[in-house]
Design a protein around this motif. Structure first.
Motif, PDB file in Angstrom:
ATOM      1  N   ALA A  74       2.493   1.916  -3.378  1.00  0.00           N
ATOM      2  CA  ALA A  74       1.490   2.240  -4.392  1.00  0.00           C
ATOM      3  C   ALA A  74       0.960   3.657  -4.240  1.00  0.00           C
ATOM      4  CB  ALA A  74       0.331   1.241  -4.317  1.00  0.00           C
ATOM      5  N   ASN A  75       1.047   4.218  -3.026  1.00  0.00           N
ATOM      6  CA  ASN A  75       0.415   5.510  -2.760  1.00  0.00           C
ATOM      7  C   ASN A  75       1.381   6.635  -2.401  1.00  0.00           C
ATOM      8  OD1 ASN A  75      -2.757   5.062  -2.615  1.00  0.00           O
ATOM      9  ND2 ASN A  75      -1.777   3.235  -1.732  1.00  0.00           N
ATOM     10  N   HIS A 103      -0.402   5.092   6.213  1.00  0.00           N
ATOM     11  CA  HIS A 103      -1.043   6.169   5.446  1.00  0.00           C
ATOM     12  C   HIS A 103      -0.755   7.523   6.092  1.00  0.00           C
ATOM     13  CE1 HIS A 103      -4.185   8.294   3.153  1.00  0.00           C
ATOM     14  NE2 HIS A 103      -4.516   8.842   4.309  1.00  0.00           N
ATOM     15  N   TYR A 107       0.843  -1.202   0.000  1.00  0.00           N
ATOM     16  CA  TYR A 107       0.000   0.000   0.000  1.00  0.00           C
ATOM     17  C   TYR A 107       0.880   1.256   0.000  1.00  0.00           C
ATOM     18  CZ  TYR A 107      -3.162   3.619   1.794  1.00  0.00           C
ATOM     19  OH  TYR A 107      -3.874   4.781   1.956  1.00  0.00           O
TER      20      TYR A 107
END
Length: 445
Positions: free
Chosen positions: A30-31, A146, A27
């Motif tokens: 990818a971000n 995140h 994740y």
């Protein structure tokens, strides 16, 4: 490109956790414009280690993600080399502080991760536990990384764009975000919930022993209400994050990202069989009033099966006892950190080790009467609970002098490690993890 270390220490088989962290790493790449090194430091043996190795071996390669799985042999070889290359007078002792044999050391396992991150050239370490899951909302896992990658290491003035609320002092706009933390929901982070169920008054009396002795009864009771609960039972609904100087109660080692300008300067307390020995760096960063971010992507804490065994119960209760005794030596350090404030940082916003080391050295001859009282209160409380808790009281009484001595020795060994930490970090960086052969290492695609 920013290189970060997603870090997992484990002493048990946890294949599901390994798979989840690989998903979190994927994740991240990818971000965000990052390269992720998933570092698993594993002290299991035999079949248990094989289960974790099998989980690593079956991970699908992901561009930008490299997985390192190091067992006891690989770790011992690496940290022995680091200790020897550091130029320390007693490298064997440093190795024992980093990787103690036949003992659990919460601070030591994180210290190993910090040196591993330095060896990999990472600028931040993102710490996870093997006894927690991510929350799932709408079929998607709420990865902590995140919020961490939105802010960690950035000048705080730039990090404002990535949070939902800012309490940043404008004077701190150029200072880096040194930590990003969420909490946990689920079971208490300390395994004493059964005491609360058996007798809430005894639970209150025991937990009050954690509070600084100079606090009022009202302050101690307020601490009891906050202690070990994390984010309570509030499930995630939508992202919330706050930039500013965090409250120490909002920072959790099980769900945190730390900037290298902190952990490459101050190692954690290398005490064995002592919970809470991994929080000193949090105190330094928070009390230095450096910017941080607190978010609500809380992990879900759960108790692993061995805690419910007879041996697991005894081991954990003794770790809790040692935690309470360690406070005699840690609270004077934490309190004076508050007094030092920004004085713990240099002009480059790097943590200064000298004033902290002096604080630690100043605790060596601390009056033990506080710990004598602590053990007296625990003895009375555990005997009132009876049954297996009376057995703990007997064990503590039998080991009383040893426990008092160990608490003081732990402070002295922490100072020794602090003195040698900078050359150990330099040695780790110079050696790199490439010198460690690991059959379980999985390269990126």
């Amino acid at each position: 490109m920013q290189r970060v270390c997603l870090a997992l220490p484990t002493m048990r088989p946890c294949p599901e956790t390994i798979v989840e962290l690989a998903e979190e790493a994927a994740y991240a790449v990818a971000n965000f414009e990052v390269e992720v090194h998933l570092l698993i430091l594993d002290t299991t043996e035999g079949e248990e280690f094989a289960r974790n190795a099998d989980a690593v071996a079956t991970l699908a390669p992901v561009a930008g993600v490299t997985v390192h799985h190091l067992g006891n042999e690989e770790q011992r070889a690496f940290f022995r080399k680091v200790a020897e290359d550091s130029g320390a007078a007693d490298p064997a002792l440093l190795l024992e502080l980093m990787l103690p044999e036949n003992a659990v050391a919460y601070g030591s396992c994180v210290n190993r991760l910090f040196l591993g991150a330095a060896a990999l050239g990472c600028t931040s370490t993102h710490l996870r536990n093997d006894d927690a899951d991510f929350q799932v909302v709408g079929g998607e896992k709420m990865f902590s990384i995140h919020h961490e990658l939105l802010s960690i290491g950035k000048p705080a003035g730039e990090a404002v764009a990535g949070v939902t609320r800012s309490e940043l002092d404008p004077a701190d706009a150029d200072a880096p975000v040194m930590l990003v933390s969420g909490a946990f929901i689920g079971e208490l982070c300390v395994d004493i919930s059964e005491i609360r169920e058996l007798d809430p008054d005894i639970y209150r009396e025991v937990v009050r022993l954690w509070a600084p002795p100079v606090w009022s009864d009202e302050e101690k009771d307020a601490m009891v209400e906050l202690s070990f609960k994390g984010g309570g039972d509030t499930a995630f609904t939508t992202d919330e994050s706050v930039l500013g100087v965090p409250d120490i109660w909002d920072v959790y080692m099980c769900n945190v990202a730390l900037d290298h300008r902190g952990y490459e300067v101050l190692p954690l307390l290398p005490a064995t069989e002592t919970i809470g020995s991994d929080y000193a760096l949090h105190h330094a960063m928070v009390h230095a009033k450096m910017p941080g971010v607190v978010h609500n992507r809380h992990i879900v804490n759960y108790y692993t099966p061995e805690r419910r065994t007879d041996a697991g119960f005894v081991a954990y209760q003794m770790r809790f006892v040692k935690f309470l005794l360690s406070m005699l030596y840690l609270y004077p350090v934490y309190g004076q950190m508050i007094d030092l404030g920004r004085g713990m940082m240099d002009e480059r916003n790097v943590l200064r080790v000298e004033p902290i080391l002096e604080l630690v050295r100043g605790t060596f001859d601390w009056d033990r009467s506080g710990n004598e009282h602590c053990l007296d209160v625990l003895d009375g409380c555990y005997r009132k609970l009876g049954g297996k808790y009376a057995g703990i009281a007997d064990l503590v009484a039998e080991r009383r002098q040893e426990l008092l001595d160990e608490a003081q020795a732990d402070a002295e060994l922490w100072a020794l490690l602090i003195e040698n930490w900078a050359p150990m970090v330099a040695a780790a960086r110079a050696n790199g993890l490439g010198t460690v052969a690991s059959a379980s290492q999985v390269p990126s695609a």
